[in-house]
Structure formats: C-alpha cells, structure tokens
Design an enzyme around this catalytic site. Structure first.
Site, PDB file in Angstrom:
ATOM      1  N   HIS A 173      20.521  -9.799  12.667  1.00 31.42           N
ATOM      2  CA  HIS A 173      19.456 -10.785  12.900  1.00 31.42           C
ATOM      3  C   HIS A 173      18.225 -10.104  13.506  1.00 31.42           C
ATOM      4  O   HIS A 173      17.093 -10.426  13.163  1.00 31.42           O
ATOM      5  CB  HIS A 173      19.937 -11.880  13.854  1.00 31.42           C
ATOM      6  CG  HIS A 173      21.064 -12.704  13.322  1.00 31.42           C
ATOM      7  ND1 HIS A 173      22.343 -12.629  13.817  1.00 31.42           N
ATOM      8  CD2 HIS A 173      21.110 -13.626  12.324  1.00 31.42           C
ATOM      9  CE1 HIS A 173      23.119 -13.468  13.168  1.00 31.42           C
ATOM     10  NE2 HIS A 173      22.404 -14.086  12.248  1.00 31.42           N
ATOM     11  N   HIS A 183      23.088 -10.949  16.219  1.00 34.98           N
ATOM     12  CA  HIS A 183      23.513  -9.554  16.332  1.00 34.98           C
ATOM     13  C   HIS A 183      22.402  -8.666  15.756  1.00 34.98           C
ATOM     14  O   HIS A 183      21.309  -9.162  15.410  1.00 34.98           O
ATOM     15  CB  HIS A 183      24.857  -9.332  15.620  1.00 34.98           C
ATOM     16  CG  HIS A 183      24.893  -9.888  14.218  1.00 34.98           C
ATOM     17  ND1 HIS A 183      24.092  -9.402  13.206  1.00 34.98           N
ATOM     18  CD2 HIS A 183      25.623 -10.894  13.668  1.00 34.98           C
ATOM     19  CE1 HIS A 183      24.342 -10.074  12.101  1.00 34.98           C
ATOM     20  NE2 HIS A 183      25.263 -11.000  12.350  1.00 34.98           N
TER      21      HIS A 183
END
Ligand code: PAF
Length: 285
Positions: free
Chosen positions: A37, A34
């Site tokens: 990250h 997501h």
C-alpha cells in the site's frame, strides 16, 4: 493529516484542491496497510498534487462465509503508515474513513455489476465479490473525483474489472497499476498474510515459486498455456496441504483463457493455504 468521514467532506476537499490547480490521486484500501500500500501511496504522491487514501473494509465484497468480521482493522497504524509514505509531500492530503452506513445508507439497493468478466478467476470462486468491489470503487470515484486512482497488480483480476467499469461508465479517472511488492523470500504482500501460521507461511511460498516457474518457462520461449499451467502445477505437487483454486493463463482485459501466451497475458494462481486464500500473478512479457 486530516481524516474525513463523509462523502460530502471528501467531495468538498477534492473540489477545493482542484480550485487551487491541484490534481487528485486516490488510493482505495481496506486498511491493514503494508509496504505494498505504501508503494501505491508514494506513486500517487509522485504523480498527483494531493492524495486521498480511503480505508474502508467493504462488506459487500465478502460472502457470508468469508472473513469480513475478522479482517484485520488497524486504523491507527494505517494512519501512521500513510503519514510516513507522504512525509516528503507538503500538501493537504487526507485519509477517508467512512462508516458502513455512510457508503451504504439504509435501504441502499444500487450495485455495479460488471457482467461476464466479473465471474471469472476470483469471481468464479467468490460469487458477487467483484460486484462488491465495483460498487465500492464506483462510490469512491464518484465521491473523490480523482484524476488518478492507484491499484496493485497483485489483484490483477480486480484491476481488469475496475478498468472495464471505468471505461463502461465513461468515468474520467485514469487507473494506474503498480507492481506487486514481495517479501524478500518472494511472498506477495497481502493484508491476509497475518492469518498464516509459520508453517503455512512457508507453504505459501509455493505460489510465488509457481509463478516464477511459469515465467522462466515463458522466458525460454514456451507459449502454450497447457505447458505453463503444468509447470506451475508441478510446484504445488509436493504440497498436498494446499488446495489450488485456479492456475490460469488469460487475456488481462477480458480474463478469458488463452491457448498461447502473448505479451501482456496474465498468468494467475489462487490457492488455499489452510483457511487462507492467497493469490499471485505475473504479466508475461
Ligand atoms: O483491493 C482492495 O483492497 C479492495 O478490493 C478495494 C479496491 C479497496 C475495494 O474495497
């Protein structure tokens, strides 16, 4: 972007990049990537010439009753996110996606245990969780030999374990911690947020509210752990459906509780929202 599957391939890639003078950044993940990250990957690209993103759902950090089997596995979308996050870079970056057998060969019996600290916060309610985390991160660091490895502050206790392990084992990698990324309403991004129903998602906001409550009290000069914890507990009081796992003020290096906050103290909460365990935290300044 190349996808590597074996430790030998990753090590070869890393050493080859180094011969051309590149620095290596490693972003260890369990996939289901997501925006949090993506921020780690961008941070790695900003400070290292080459980036490796590992995608591996690590079985040893899940207890038998936990969500290993249903943990979201979204490999193609993950690769697209990595590609997009690295779009501005030109280098030969890689995704490392090993099999379980590659990282844990049959009969593997070597684990990394960070004693004491590994049993605190999440380690208290998830016995052996941090042993699994430390083991897989050690394997990744040994394989990739990165100059820097990037982790999110959202998993602040994990960061403490990894820093200690790297220091104890005298590994040469610098651990870089990136800020928590939140949705617009304050919820800290987590791969496990997909488990939440819409009602649960609304309830989950109490975690960030509790954090903000403690933060604003601390900003007004309150230092006592009891008072900060009580303020956060009040935020949870109107949500009987939520089960608090812990609300703690600790020293970020040792994860030992402290009586009074100092700059750098970790204020952390964990709670069950239905069957989903969520965590959130702040570093008090
Ligand atoms: O934070 C995570 O996603 C995992 O705990 C990690 C560090 C990739 C180890 O499996």
């Amino acid at each position: 972007m190349e996808i590597l599957h074996t430790v030998a391939e990753l090590r070869h890639w890393s050493r080859q990049q180094r011969t051309t003078g590149q620095t290596i950044g490693l972003v260890p993940t369990m996939g289901a990537l997501h925006a949090g990250h993506a921020s780690l990957i961008r941070a790695a690209a900003a400070s290292c010439g080459r980036v490796a993103v590992s995608i591996f759902v690590n079985p040893t950090q899940f207890a038998p009753n936990e969500d290993y089997a249903r943990y979201p596995r979204t490999f193609e979308a993950d690769c697209a996110l990595v590609q997009a996050a690295l779009a501005q870079t030109k280098g030969a970056n890689v995704v490392f996606a090993p099999s379980v057998e590659e990282l844990y060969p049959a009969g593997a019996s070597t684990f990394v245990e960070v004693e004491g600290i590994g049993d605190r916060l999440d380690g208290a309610s998830r016995p052996r969780h941090f042993r699994g985390v430390a083991t897989v991160v050690a394997k990744l660091l040994i394989a990739a030999e990165p100059d820097r490895a990037f982790f999110g502050q959202k998993d602040a206790a994990q960061v403490a374990i990894i820093r200690r392990m790297v220091s104890d084992l005298r590994l040469a990698t610098e651990i870089v911690v990136c800020p928590i990324v939140r949705d617009a309403d304050g919820l800290a991004l987590s791969s496990r947020n997909v488990y939440l129903s819409s009602d649960e998602r609304a309830q989950a906001l109490v975690l960030s509210r509790a954090i903000r409550q403690a933060e604003s009290l601390a900003a007004s000069g309150e230092r006592r752990a009891n008072a900060l914890i009580e303020a956060a507990r009040e935020a949870f009081a109107s949500f009987q459906e939520l089960r608090v796992d812990y609300i703690e003020l600790v020293d970020w290096a040792t994860l030992e509780p402290v009586e009074n906050a100092v700059s750098g103290s970790l204020f952390a909460v964990a709670a069950w929202v239905g069957t989903t365990r969520l965590i959130d935290n702040t570093i008090l300044r």
